[in-house]
Design a protein around this motif. Structure first.
Motif, mmCIF file in Angstrom:
data_model
loop_
_atom_site.group_PDB
_atom_site.id
_atom_site.type_symbol
_atom_site.label_atom_id
_atom_site.label_comp_id
_atom_site.label_asym_id
_atom_site.label_seq_id
_atom_site.Cartn_x
_atom_site.Cartn_y
_atom_site.Cartn_z
ATOM 1 N N GLU A 87 118.235 88.204 -41.363
ATOM 2 C CA GLU A 87 117.545 89.040 -40.369
ATOM 3 C C GLU A 87 116.242 88.380 -39.908
ATOM 4 O O GLU A 87 115.916 88.411 -38.726
ATOM 5 N N LYS A 90 117.209 85.578 -37.529
ATOM 6 C CA LYS A 90 117.610 86.091 -36.221
ATOM 7 C C LYS A 90 116.406 86.554 -35.416
ATOM 8 O O LYS A 90 116.324 86.330 -34.208
ATOM 9 N N GLU A 91 115.461 87.195 -36.084
ATOM 10 C CA GLU A 91 114.255 87.674 -35.407
ATOM 11 C C GLU A 91 113.429 86.494 -34.886
ATOM 12 O O GLU A 91 112.895 86.545 -33.777
ATOM 13 N N GLN A 92 113.335 85.429 -35.681
ATOM 14 C CA GLN A 92 112.615 84.231 -35.224
ATOM 15 C C GLN A 92 113.292 83.643 -33.995
ATOM 16 O O GLN A 92 112.632 83.242 -33.033
ATOM 17 N N GLN A 93 114.625 83.589 -34.012
ATOM 18 C CA GLN A 93 115.354 83.042 -32.870
ATOM 19 C C GLN A 93 115.148 83.905 -31.631
ATOM 20 O O GLN A 93 114.961 83.383 -30.528
ATOM 21 N N ARG A 94 115.193 85.226 -31.799
ATOM 22 C CA ARG A 94 114.961 86.114 -30.657
ATOM 23 C C ARG A 94 113.564 85.910 -30.083
ATOM 24 O O ARG A 94 113.371 85.891 -28.867
ATOM 25 N N ALA A 95 112.579 85.785 -30.966
ATOM 26 C CA ALA A 95 111.200 85.577 -30.509
ATOM 27 C C ALA A 95 111.072 84.257 -29.746
ATOM 28 O O ALA A 95 110.399 84.192 -28.714
ATOM 29 N N GLU A 96 111.747 83.199 -30.240
ATOM 30 C CA GLU A 96 111.699 81.906 -29.552
ATOM 31 C C GLU A 96 112.339 82.003 -28.172
ATOM 32 O O GLU A 96 111.809 81.484 -27.183
ATOM 33 N N VAL A 97 113.504 82.672 -28.093
ATOM 34 C CA VAL A 97 114.188 82.813 -26.803
ATOM 35 C C VAL A 97 113.340 83.625 -25.844
ATOM 36 O O VAL A 97 113.185 83.271 -24.668
ATOM 37 N N ALA A 98 112.749 84.709 -26.325
ATOM 38 C CA ALA A 98 111.913 85.536 -25.458
ATOM 39 C C ALA A 98 110.704 84.744 -24.958
ATOM 40 O O ALA A 98 110.305 84.866 -23.803
ATOM 41 N N GLN A 99 110.146 83.911 -25.816
ATOM 42 C CA GLN A 99 108.999 83.113 -25.408
ATOM 43 C C GLN A 99 109.403 82.061 -24.383
ATOM 44 O O GLN A 99 108.693 81.823 -23.405
ATOM 45 N N GLU A 103 109.836 86.925 -19.036
ATOM 46 C CA GLU A 103 110.336 88.030 -18.228
ATOM 47 C C GLU A 103 110.458 87.574 -16.774
ATOM 48 O O GLU A 103 109.577 86.907 -16.255
#
Length: 134
Positions: A87, A90-99, A103
């Motif tokens: 988890e 996955k959270e680190q990957q989501r944060a990287e993708v969002a960065q 938006e």
């Protein structure tokens, strides 16, 4: 005893000559092939004898040109990696993708669509009117 200026100059030049001789000797040593019974430092004689001839040539070259010596690095204990849960990963990957993605505003999306349509119009306007068989 008094030395002439020529003798003093020669005495002063001796260290430079000795250095030049040492450099030439080192160059000659690297040009000469090593003897077939030469074992580079750091090798166990039994291990060295078990190597195939091509490996021996390779390690002699590596010793002479790259100052390679065998070490115990491969036998050390592996370093333990920090424990990370799935988890957290996955959270680190989501944060990287969002960065990286960021938006995109609806206005920017519309601009991209308009540019795409304009490029397509230009492309199709350059196409010949006749049907060309393939």
């Amino acid at each position: 005893q008094s030395l002439s200026t020529e003798q003093l100059a020669l005495l002063a030049a001796i260290p430079a000559m000795q250095e030049a001789i040492a450099q030439l000797q080192a160059q000659v040593q690297t040009l000469l092939p090593p003897s077939s019974d030469f074992i580079p430092p750091g090798w166990d004689a039994e291990v060295w004898r078990s190597l195939p001839p091509q490996d021996k040539r390779h390690f002699r070259f590596m010793f002479r040109r790259r100052n390679f010596r065998p070490s115990q690095q491969g036998q050390a204990e592996p370093v333990a990696l920090p424990s990370v849960t799935v988890e957290q990963l996955k959270e680190q990957q989501r944060a990287e993708v969002a960065q990286l993605v960021g938006e995109v505003s609806p206005e920017q999306k519309r601009e991209v669509q308009l540019v795409k349509q304009e490029i397509l119009r230009q492309f199709w306007s350059q196409a010949p009117d006749e049907d060309v068989p393939f």
